[in-house]
Design an enzyme around this catalytic site. Structure first.
Site, short mmCIF file in Angstrom:
data_model
loop_
_atom_site.label_atom_id
_atom_site.label_comp_id
_atom_site.label_asym_id
_atom_site.label_seq_id
_atom_site.Cartn_x
_atom_site.Cartn_y
_atom_site.Cartn_z
CB SER A 274 -0.93 -0.01 1.22
OG SER A 274 -0.18 -0.21 2.41
CG ASN B 263 -4.01 -5.36 12.50
OD1 ASN B 263 -3.43 -5.17 11.42
ND2 ASN B 263 -4.38 -6.56 12.91
CB THR C 101 -41.80 25.40 -8.17
OG1 THR C 101 -42.93 25.79 -8.94
CG2 THR C 101 -41.71 26.29 -6.93
CG HIS C 102 -42.76 22.08 -11.15
ND1 HIS C 102 -43.05 20.77 -10.93
CD2 HIS C 102 -43.45 22.79 -10.21
CE1 HIS C 102 -43.90 20.66 -9.92
NE2 HIS C 102 -44.15 21.88 -9.45
CB SER D 45 -14.20 26.80 -27.12
OG SER D 45 -14.11 26.11 -28.35
CE LYS E 81 -19.30 27.71 -25.53
NZ LYS E 81 -19.28 26.28 -25.89
CG ASN F 96 -16.93 26.73 -22.42
OD1 ASN F 96 -17.92 27.24 -22.95
ND2 ASN F 96 -16.01 26.09 -23.10
CD GLU G 236 -19.51 22.98 -18.11
OE1 GLU G 236 -20.07 22.33 -18.99
OE2 GLU G 236 -18.56 23.77 -18.34
CE1 TYR H 217 -6.35 -3.62 8.36
CE2 TYR H 217 -5.38 -5.78 7.98
CZ TYR H 217 -5.57 -4.47 7.58
OH TYR H 217 -5.03 -4.01 6.42
CD GLN I 264 -3.09 -2.47 1.84
OE1 GLN I 264 -2.43 -2.86 2.78
NE2 GLN I 264 -2.83 -2.81 0.59
CE LYS J 39 -4.24 2.22 4.07
NZ LYS J 39 -5.22 1.68 4.99
N1 ARG Z 1 -1.23 -1.57 5.13
C1 ARG Z 1 -2.21 -2.03 6.01
C2 ARG Z 1 -3.50 -1.24 5.78
O1 ARG Z 1 -3.41 -0.23 5.21
C3 ARG Z 1 -1.79 -1.79 7.42
C4 ARG Z 1 -2.33 -2.77 8.39
C5 ARG Z 1 -1.86 -4.13 7.99
N2 ARG Z 1 -1.93 -5.08 8.98
C6 ARG Z 1 -1.62 -6.34 8.72
N3 ARG Z 1 -1.60 -7.17 9.68
N4 ARG Z 1 -1.34 -6.74 7.51
O2 ARG Z 1 -4.58 -1.65 6.12
#
Ligand code: ARG
Length: 475
Positions: free
Chosen positions: A22, A109, A154-155, A276, A282, A284, A289, A316, A321, A324
């Site tokens: 990660s 964890n 309205t509408h 544009s 133009k 925009n 948007e 966990y 993961q 994030k």
């Molecule tokens: N990289 C993991 C996460 O983002 C961290 C926690 C991982 N824990 C484990 N026992 N593999 O969730």
């Protein structure tokens, strides 16, 4: 050799490394991770779990690592999987084997749950600040447009005239609720999961409250299983964010409509529009948007998180993961949108005359003619029918109510008298809505006044919380 390599007999398959790592995205948490580690190591020394001198060495090492990462001088590797193990590896490289004492009584964890909370509480305070700036911009437009009348719809059909200030204040109310929701969520985010260990707690005599206080948390997450498996605070944030961007998207839609030639109610400042490549004429409303468009990914991130969590057993699971990227994306999407919206609204030019023209060339005062008759003791249903007839007559004659002569009015009802011309003027129509929350000028002024005083209380919240979440920057 992996930090956890002890029980393995061969290296991890390269694709597995790539798939499970990660670090490519959780490096955003680096400074929060180190902030948490600093508090953790202080606690380890205070509770005599590790010697004071080791803690000092580790703290110093962590500070060096923090600076190196900040300066882009640290090498973060996929082999070290995630930000936690990368920091630990960098620390050991920096200070030697003693760095290996940092992870005592802690698991990744509870560490990731902590990092997520530290990141999110910081983001929430910044977002509340940005929403407040947008509210200020809308309030300023409201104050400058207390005499600007436009058709209320309205509408998407012209209905009754309203003050442009009233329209702006409707959005202020919406964004106020958004900020309040973010503020309310803060107390659920701001609890320390550290000390939960992998899931069951730890055998070391740690002091969870000490760590929580060091990091300015309002308390600890009570149950260790819950502490490592709870991501409700992420879902709640993504949901609050969805409402916020939904409001921004509705405002975007109005800005797009209003700046079209068909409406021509406003002109967005050149600095907030784009051109544009083919059509030289133009201009925009791209920002509006794009905010409207980005609403999709914010909703998507909410749906993804809810779906990821559904069916996960306590505690966990690696699935988590996935919490994030969506959260980062939503925070960044909203920060970007809000940072642009406040100055775009502030610099927006309002075509008061065009709005007024749209009210004048319209039947949006028809309700007032009916109400006038009711005040002359005509039953409302009968008055409604009479006015329908008057409107039909006007459409046939290509006229509006205020174009009719007294004789014409009286053909429809003898209850109509000279004073009708005052009653039907747009200004009178607006000011007749003199009820709490109505569009009469004095009522809108009252709204602005109250919103401003609530916003100044909010500034106090922001001030105290900016300090709270900036433990790292302060230390
Ligand atoms: N990289 C993991 C996460 O983002 C961290 C926690 C991982 N824990 C484990 N026992 N593999 O969730």
């Amino acid at each position: 050799m992996k930090l956890w390599g002890g029980r393995f007999t061969k290296p991890t398959n390269e694709l597995v490394d790539e798939y499970t790592a990660s670090i490519s995205f959780d490096q955003k948490l680096a400074q929060y991770d180190i902030q948490g580690s600093l508090a953790h190591v202080e606690m380890l020394a205070k509770c005599a779990i590790i010697p004071e001198a080791d803690a000092e060495t580790i703290k110093h090492g962590l500070e060096v690592v923090a600076q190196k990462i900040e300066a882009g001088e640290a090498e973060l590797t996929q082999a070290n999987e995630d930000i936690h193990m990368n920091v630990e590896k960098l620390l050991i490289d920096e200070i030697g084997a003693v760095g290996g004492k940092l992870h005592t009584g802690r698991s990744r964890n509870d560490q990731i749950a902590l990092d997520m909370r530290l990141y999110l509480r910081d983001a929430v305070v910044s977002l509340v600040e940005l929403v407040s700036k947008l509210q200020e911009a809308l309030q300023q437009q409201a104050k400058q447009n207390l005499d600007t009348i436009l058709p209320g719809y309205t509408h998407l059909q012209r209905a009754q005239p309203v003050l442009f200030a009233h329209h702006m204040m409707a959005y202020v109310s919406m964004f106020e609720r958004d900020a309040d929701r973010l503020i309310d969520s803060f107390k659920r985010i701001n609890r320390s999961p550290l000390g939960a260990g992998a899931l069951a707690g730890t055998t070391f005599p740690i002091d969870r409250h000490y760590v929580a206080e060091k990091l300015n948390f309002d308390g600890v997450v009570e149950n260790s299983l819950d502490a490592v498996s709870d991501r409700d605070f992420v879902v709640e944030f993504l949901s609050n964010a969805s409402l916020l961007i939904m409001h921004m998207s509705r405002l975007s839609e109005e800005l797009v409509q209003w700046s079209s030639a068909e409406f021509n109610f406003i002109e967005l400042d050149d600095a907030f529009c784009t051109g544009s490549s083919m059509m030289p004429q133009k201009k925009n409303p791209d920002v509006a948007e794009l905010v409207r468009g980005k609403t999709g990914r914010v909703y998507g991130n909410l749906t993804a998180m809810l779906t990821t969590l559904k069916g996960l057993p306590i505690a966990y699971n690696k699935d988590m993961q996935e919490d994030k990227e969506g959260m980062f994306d939503t925070v960044e999407t909203l920060k970007g949108a809000l940072a642009l919206f406040a100055p775009m609204i502030e610099s927006m030019h309002v075509h008061k005359e065009n709005m007024y023209q749209a009210v004048a060339e319209d039947f949006s005062n028809a309700t007032d003619l009916a109400d006038y008759l009711v005040n002359k003791d005509v039953p409302f249903r009968e008055a409604h029918a009479v006015v329908g007839q008057v409107v039909l007559h006007c459409i046939e004659e290509n006229q509006y109510l205020l174009d009719l002569t007294m004789e014409e009015f009286q053909q429809f009802s003898t209850s109509i008298e000279e004073d009708i011309y005052d009653v039907l003027s747009p200004k009178a129509v607006v000011n007749a809505r003199d009820v709490v929350g109505g569009t009469a000028e004095n009522r809108v002024e009252e709204q602005i006044h109250q919103a401003e005083s609530r916003l100044s209380e909010r500034h106090h919240w922001i001030q105290t919380h900016v300090d709270k979440v900036n433990v790292l920057k302060k230390n």
